[in-house]
Motif scaffolding. Structure first.
Motif, PDB file in Angstrom:
ATOM      1  N   LEU A   1      81.720  54.015 -36.819  1.00  0.00           N
ATOM      2  CA  LEU A   1      81.695  53.509 -38.258  1.00  0.00           C
ATOM      3  C   LEU A   1      81.059  54.162 -39.386  1.00  0.00           C
ATOM      4  CD1 LEU A   1      80.884  49.875 -36.556  1.00  0.00           C
ATOM      5  CD2 LEU A   1      83.096  50.703 -37.269  1.00  0.00           C
ATOM      6  N   ASP A   2      81.394  53.851 -40.636  1.00  0.00           N
ATOM      7  CA  ASP A   2      81.101  54.745 -41.730  1.00  0.00           C
ATOM      8  C   ASP A   2      79.746  54.735 -41.955  1.00  0.00           C
ATOM      9  OD1 ASP A   2      81.120  56.541 -43.841  1.00  0.00           O
ATOM     10  OD2 ASP A   2      81.902  54.852 -45.258  1.00  0.00           O
ATOM     11  N   ALA A   3      78.912  53.548 -41.784  1.00  0.00           N
ATOM     12  CA  ALA A   3      77.590  53.223 -42.199  1.00  0.00           C
ATOM     13  C   ALA A   3      76.875  52.053 -41.270  1.00  0.00           C
ATOM     14  CB  ALA A   3      77.428  52.682 -43.565  1.00  0.00           C
ATOM     15  N   ALA A   4      75.624  52.154 -41.406  1.00  0.00           N
ATOM     16  CA  ALA A   4      75.023  51.095 -40.543  1.00  0.00           C
ATOM     17  C   ALA A   4      75.126  49.722 -41.168  1.00  0.00           C
ATOM     18  CB  ALA A   4      73.403  51.379 -40.553  1.00  0.00           C
ATOM     19  N   GLY A   5      75.030  48.858 -40.412  1.00  0.00           N
ATOM     20  CA  GLY A   5      75.035  47.530 -40.718  1.00  0.00           C
ATOM     21  C   GLY A   5      73.709  46.840 -40.737  1.00  0.00           C
TER      22      GLY A   5
ATOM     23  N   ASN B   1      66.307  46.415 -40.984  1.00  0.00           N
ATOM     24  CA  ASN B   1      66.701  45.719 -39.733  1.00  0.00           C
ATOM     25  C   ASN B   1      68.087  46.094 -39.650  1.00  0.00           C
ATOM     26  OD1 ASN B   1      67.217  44.049 -37.379  1.00  0.00           O
ATOM     27  ND2 ASN B   1      67.834  42.373 -38.503  1.00  0.00           N
ATOM     28  N   ILE B   2      68.570  47.298 -39.032  1.00  0.00           N
ATOM     29  CA  ILE B   2      69.848  48.050 -38.700  1.00  0.00           C
ATOM     30  C   ILE B   2      70.323  47.294 -37.734  1.00  0.00           C
ATOM     31  CG2 ILE B   2      71.122  50.094 -38.332  1.00  0.00           C
ATOM     32  CD1 ILE B   2      69.115  51.631 -39.931  1.00  0.00           C
ATOM     33  N   ALA B   3      71.734  46.689 -37.859  1.00  0.00           N
ATOM     34  CA  ALA B   3      72.195  46.074 -36.761  1.00  0.00           C
ATOM     35  C   ALA B   3      73.712  45.847 -37.212  1.00  0.00           C
ATOM     36  CB  ALA B   3      71.705  44.778 -36.663  1.00  0.00           C
ATOM     37  N   PHE B   4      74.554  46.011 -36.068  1.00  0.00           N
ATOM     38  CA  PHE B   4      75.998  45.511 -36.242  1.00  0.00           C
ATOM     39  C   PHE B   4      75.945  44.237 -36.518  1.00  0.00           C
ATOM     40  CE2 PHE B   4      80.136  44.267 -34.673  1.00  0.00           C
ATOM     41  CZ  PHE B   4      81.102  45.266 -35.381  1.00  0.00           C
ATOM     42  N   ASP B   5      76.743  43.872 -37.843  1.00  0.00           N
ATOM     43  CA  ASP B   5      76.549  42.429 -38.178  1.00  0.00           C
ATOM     44  C   ASP B   5      78.025  41.983 -38.587  1.00  0.00           C
ATOM     45  OD1 ASP B   5      77.204  43.858 -40.331  1.00  0.00           O
ATOM     46  OD2 ASP B   5      75.447  43.298 -41.478  1.00  0.00           O
ATOM     47  N   ARG B   6      79.091  42.260 -37.614  1.00  0.00           N
ATOM     48  CA  ARG B   6      80.373  41.923 -37.926  1.00  0.00           C
ATOM     49  C   ARG B   6      80.944  41.826 -36.689  1.00  0.00           C
ATOM     50  NH1 ARG B   6      81.183  44.175 -42.349  1.00  0.00           N
ATOM     51  NH2 ARG B   6      79.027  44.568 -42.466  1.00  0.00           N
TER      52      ARG B   6
ATOM     53  N   GLY C   1      81.498  39.928 -31.098  1.00  0.00           N
ATOM     54  CA  GLY C   1      80.993  39.617 -32.561  1.00  0.00           C
ATOM     55  C   GLY C   1      79.387  39.326 -32.359  1.00  0.00           C
ATOM     56  N   MET C   2      79.044  40.144 -33.694  1.00  0.00           N
ATOM     57  CA  MET C   2      77.429  39.905 -33.974  1.00  0.00           C
ATOM     58  C   MET C   2      77.193  39.476 -35.313  1.00  0.00           C
ATOM     59  SD  MET C   2      76.343  41.309 -30.897  1.00  0.00           S
ATOM     60  CE  MET C   2      74.860  42.140 -31.226  1.00  0.00           C
ATOM     61  N   GLN C   3      77.133  38.168 -35.715  1.00  0.00           N
ATOM     62  CA  GLN C   3      76.926  37.446 -36.806  1.00  0.00           C
ATOM     63  C   GLN C   3      75.913  36.600 -37.038  1.00  0.00           C
ATOM     64  OE1 GLN C   3      81.266  36.515 -36.607  1.00  0.00           O
ATOM     65  NE2 GLN C   3      81.487  37.653 -38.629  1.00  0.00           N
ATOM     66  N   GLY C   4      75.029  36.919 -37.734  1.00  0.00           N
ATOM     67  CA  GLY C   4      73.885  35.974 -37.696  1.00  0.00           C
ATOM     68  C   GLY C   4      73.046  35.637 -36.499  1.00  0.00           C
ATOM     69  N   SER C   5      73.042  34.488 -36.258  1.00  0.00           N
ATOM     70  CA  SER C   5      72.209  34.226 -34.838  1.00  0.00           C
ATOM     71  C   SER C   5      73.240  34.289 -33.814  1.00  0.00           C
ATOM     72  CB  SER C   5      71.415  32.998 -34.928  1.00  0.00           C
ATOM     73  OG  SER C   5      72.171  31.692 -35.212  1.00  0.00           O
ATOM     74  N   SER C   6      74.547  34.377 -33.988  1.00  0.00           N
ATOM     75  CA  SER C   6      75.617  33.900 -32.965  1.00  0.00           C
ATOM     76  C   SER C   6      76.019  35.493 -32.400  1.00  0.00           C
ATOM     77  CB  SER C   6      76.741  33.260 -33.380  1.00  0.00           C
ATOM     78  OG  SER C   6      77.758  33.403 -32.628  1.00  0.00           O
ATOM     79  N   SER C   7      76.158  35.632 -31.238  1.00  0.00           N
ATOM     80  CA  SER C   7      76.617  36.819 -30.621  1.00  0.00           C
ATOM     81  C   SER C   7      77.600  36.647 -29.517  1.00  0.00           C
ATOM     82  CB  SER C   7      75.618  38.089 -30.373  1.00  0.00           C
ATOM     83  OG  SER C   7      74.717  37.499 -29.391  1.00  0.00           O
TER      84      SER C   7
ATOM     85  N   SER D   1      86.398  43.240 -38.177  1.00  0.00           N
ATOM     86  CA  SER D   1      86.530  42.000 -38.775  1.00  0.00           C
ATOM     87  C   SER D   1      85.286  41.426 -39.415  1.00  0.00           C
ATOM     88  CB  SER D   1      87.317  40.939 -38.009  1.00  0.00           C
ATOM     89  OG  SER D   1      87.859  39.780 -38.614  1.00  0.00           O
ATOM     90  N   THR D   2      85.541  40.383 -40.300  1.00  0.00           N
ATOM     91  CA  THR D   2      84.216  39.698 -40.711  1.00  0.00           C
ATOM     92  C   THR D   2      84.360  38.394 -40.074  1.00  0.00           C
ATOM     93  OG1 THR D   2      85.476  38.683 -42.471  1.00  0.00           O
ATOM     94  CG2 THR D   2      84.150  40.810 -42.899  1.00  0.00           C
ATOM     95  N   GLN D   3      85.152  38.092 -39.168  1.00  0.00           N
ATOM     96  CA  GLN D   3      85.479  36.675 -38.428  1.00  0.00           C
ATOM     97  C   GLN D   3      86.087  36.752 -37.253  1.00  0.00           C
ATOM     98  OE1 GLN D   3      87.075  34.966 -41.964  1.00  0.00           O
ATOM     99  NE2 GLN D   3      89.117  34.595 -40.934  1.00  0.00           N
ATOM    100  N   MET D   4      85.734  35.878 -36.251  1.00  0.00           N
ATOM    101  CA  MET D   4      86.258  35.966 -35.024  1.00  0.00           C
ATOM    102  C   MET D   4      87.821  35.733 -34.817  1.00  0.00           C
ATOM    103  SD  MET D   4      84.095  37.198 -32.799  1.00  0.00           S
ATOM    104  CE  MET D   4      84.743  37.169 -31.247  1.00  0.00           C
ATOM    105  N   ASN D   5      88.638  35.024 -35.784  1.00  0.00           N
ATOM    106  CA  ASN D   5      89.935  34.692 -35.566  1.00  0.00           C
ATOM    107  C   ASN D   5      90.794  35.513 -36.085  1.00  0.00           C
ATOM    108  OD1 ASN D   5      89.132  33.966 -38.261  1.00  0.00           O
ATOM    109  ND2 ASN D   5      89.783  31.942 -38.029  1.00  0.00           N
ATOM    110  N   SER D   6      90.419  36.699 -36.624  1.00  0.00           N
ATOM    111  CA  SER D   6      91.291  37.689 -37.195  1.00  0.00           C
ATOM    112  C   SER D   6      91.068  39.157 -37.121  1.00  0.00           C
ATOM    113  CB  SER D   6      91.559  37.154 -38.842  1.00  0.00           C
ATOM    114  OG  SER D   6      90.371  37.452 -39.581  1.00  0.00           O
TER     115      SER D   6
END
Length: 290
Positions: free
Chosen positions: A86-90, A95-100, A121-127, A224-229
């Motif tokens: 990936l092109d850059a850190a999330g 707090n560098i983290a994959f966030d999508r 999926g690693m978004q917010g508190s949900s993974s 993706s920015t969401q789990m359904n697409s």
């Protein structure tokens, strides 16, 4: 009479025993198998977020796979892994983290339809990390691809099946830590994840598809920015997240490989196989009579 090239390739593949080294989820990319192709067109992701842009081509690979049989002689178990560049850190600088979300779609029977998805999926508190069924759409193009909302199999995420780190070409291979000119100065990041291969085998079995670790698989990779697409970036495709053009015509499929990453020749339709085999047999009989 010479045997058709595809028949020679199939026979050669069947006769060879290949040894492929396995990698851990955090191992250097030099011990993973890079899947050839342009992964991806640089700076083509759809949301203006470099952390979701799949990049890499040539020696600076953008999509990798690995397989570990875990010491088992069975050809239907083990651990299957994927790595995206990936092109850059999330996250942020503190707090560098994959966030999508990252998706790997699998065509397991070479019919140009996606049969399964492996999603992280690693978004917010949900993974979440799991194996998902395709949605009810055709799943033959970006515009017709959907993913089930509930995982067939979910995994707890830990250091054995998930890793996110900067590229280091001195150990990973390649020529640079930053494959894009638009973000010069910051390193690309590797996102790596692994799932149980037997779970994938079992899921595909529910669809009437039987595979082993030697079967031919080809992949579609996306962020993706969401789990359904698949709405951010498509590996090997210049944009096109809403394109009705087939995955094959877009060049979205990886080469066909086994779970180990070994190239697998395309198998022709049965009629073509028997025609080719008959030609080879006839040629052999003629030589014996001569």
């Amino acid at each position: 009479m010479n045997a058709p090239a595809w028949l020679v390739a199939v026979c050669a593949t069947a006769c060879l025993t290949l040894t492929v080294s396995a990698a851990t989820v955090s191992a250097p990319s030099s011990s993973w198998t890079v899947l050839s192709g342009n992964y991806d067109y640089l700076a083509d992701q759809q949301t203006g977020q470099p952390a979701g842009d799949i990049v890499g081509s040539g020696t600076n690979g953008g999509f990798f796979t690995t397989f570990n049989d875990n010491g088992s002689a069975s050809n239907t178990d083990g651990t299957l892994g994927f790595r995206l560049r990936l092109d850059a850190a999330g996250g942020n600088k503190n707090n560098i983290a994959f966030d999508r979300v990252a998706w790997v779609g699998i065509d397991a029977n070479n019919d140009a339809v996606l049969d399964a998805f492996i999603g992280l999926g690693m978004q917010g508190s949900s993974s979440t990390l799991g194996i998902y069924a395709p949605g009810t759409d055709l799943n033959t193009s970006p515009a017709t691809t959907s993913v089930a909302s509930t995982a067939y199999k979910s995994y707890s995420i830990d250091s054995s099946n998930y890793n996110y780190r900067p590229v280091d070409y001195t150990t990973d291979g390649g020529t640079t830590n930053d494959a894009t000119t638009s973000t010069t100065g910051d390193p690309d990041y590797y996102l790596s994840f692994m799932v149980n291969f037997r779970d994938l085998v079992n899921f595909l079995g529910t669809k009437g598809i039987s595979i082993t670790d030697q079967s031919g698989l080809r992949y579609v990779v996306a962020t993706s920015t969401q789990m359904n697409s698949l709405n951010q970036d498509l590996g090997g495709v210049n944009g096109g997240v809403n394109s009705p053009t087939s995955w094959s015509d877009l060049g979205g499929f990886s080469p066909t490989v086994s779970a180990h990453g070994t190239p697998v020749p395309a198998v022709p339709e049965p009629s073509a196989f028997f025609l080719g085999a008959s030609s080879v047999l006839l040629a052999c009989l003629r030589r014996r009579r001569a």
